[in-house]
Design a protein around this motif. Structure first.
Motif, mmCIF file in Angstrom:
data_model
loop_
_atom_site.group_PDB
_atom_site.id
_atom_site.type_symbol
_atom_site.label_atom_id
_atom_site.label_comp_id
_atom_site.label_asym_id
_atom_site.label_seq_id
_atom_site.Cartn_x
_atom_site.Cartn_y
_atom_site.Cartn_z
ATOM 1 N N UNK A 29 0.829 -1.211 0.000
ATOM 2 C CA UNK A 29 0.000 0.000 0.000
ATOM 3 C C UNK A 29 0.861 1.258 0.000
ATOM 4 N N UNK A 30 0.250 2.365 -0.349
ATOM 5 C CA UNK A 30 0.926 3.663 -0.328
ATOM 6 C C UNK A 30 1.383 3.980 1.098
ATOM 7 N N UNK A 59 2.178 10.469 -8.249
ATOM 8 C CA UNK A 59 2.564 9.655 -9.401
ATOM 9 C C UNK A 59 1.627 9.991 -10.547
ATOM 10 N N UNK A 60 2.192 10.259 -11.706
ATOM 11 C CA UNK A 60 1.424 10.602 -12.908
ATOM 12 C C UNK A 60 0.469 11.765 -12.642
ATOM 13 N N UNK A 74 0.080 2.340 -10.515
ATOM 14 C CA UNK A 74 0.969 2.335 -11.671
ATOM 15 C C UNK A 74 0.295 2.988 -12.865
ATOM 16 N N UNK A 75 1.036 3.853 -13.531
ATOM 17 C CA UNK A 75 0.541 4.461 -14.774
ATOM 18 C C UNK A 75 0.702 3.441 -15.894
ATOM 19 N N UNK A 76 -0.117 3.502 -16.935
ATOM 20 C CA UNK A 76 -0.035 2.508 -18.016
ATOM 21 C C UNK A 76 1.355 2.379 -18.639
ATOM 22 N N UNK A 77 2.096 3.491 -18.740
ATOM 23 C CA UNK A 77 3.416 3.418 -19.351
ATOM 24 C C UNK A 77 4.442 2.756 -18.439
ATOM 25 N N UNK A 78 4.081 2.500 -17.181
ATOM 26 C CA UNK A 78 5.015 1.908 -16.230
ATOM 27 C C UNK A 78 5.123 0.397 -16.404
ATOM 28 N N UNK A 85 9.926 3.070 -11.540
ATOM 29 C CA UNK A 85 8.879 4.093 -11.489
ATOM 30 C C UNK A 85 9.310 5.150 -10.479
ATOM 31 N N UNK A 86 9.292 6.407 -10.896
ATOM 32 C CA UNK A 86 9.637 7.512 -10.005
ATOM 33 C C UNK A 86 8.353 8.157 -9.489
ATOM 34 N N UNK A 87 8.299 8.328 -8.176
ATOM 35 C CA UNK A 87 7.186 9.032 -7.549
ATOM 36 C C UNK A 87 7.754 10.255 -6.846
#
Length: 120
Positions: A29-30, A59-60, A74-78, A85-87
């Motif tokens: 979880x976040x 994110x995104x 997660x974004x689709x491009x991830x 993935x950078x947040x």
């Protein structure tokens, strides 16, 4: 859990430095991410969160809610193979308390502007 199912995340601080990368299962979880960020926070930074509730993850372009999982965030491009993935991490400023000196000054100002008139 197989290593290929893990999601690799790094967390970008406001000064451009990073915390991580770390690997997490898609079910993390976040809130778990925030706890890890606080525990791994660089000691040489001026701004330090006091608790996980003192930071926001983005994110995104979206602020992530504590109950959401990594898979949901997660974004689709991830979905690119072996990508990190950078947040972004934002530290919330602590609420400032009213200064008692200012309140006293305001009271003194109201007493100083007192006017009286005496008729004889």
């Amino acid at each position: 859990m197989p290593e290929e199912d893990l999601v690799e995340l790094k967390f970008r601080l406001s000064d451009g430095s990073d915390v991580g990368p770390f690997q997490y299962p898609p079910t993390a979880t976040v809130g778990i991410l925030k706890e890890r960020i606080v525990s791994e926070w660089p000691k040489d930074k001026k701004v330090v969160p006091k608790a996980a509730s003192g930071i926001k993850l983005i994110n995104a372009g979206k602020i992530l809610e504590n109950g959401r999982t990594v898979a949901q965030c997660k974004a689709p491009f991830a979905d690119l193979h072996k990508s990190v993935i950078a947040m972004h991490v934002v530290v919330q400023p602590s609420p400032t308390k009213a200064r008692p000196e200012k309140k006293i000054e305001e009271e003194d100002a109201s007493q100083r502007s007192f006017c009286s008139c005496t008729i004889m």
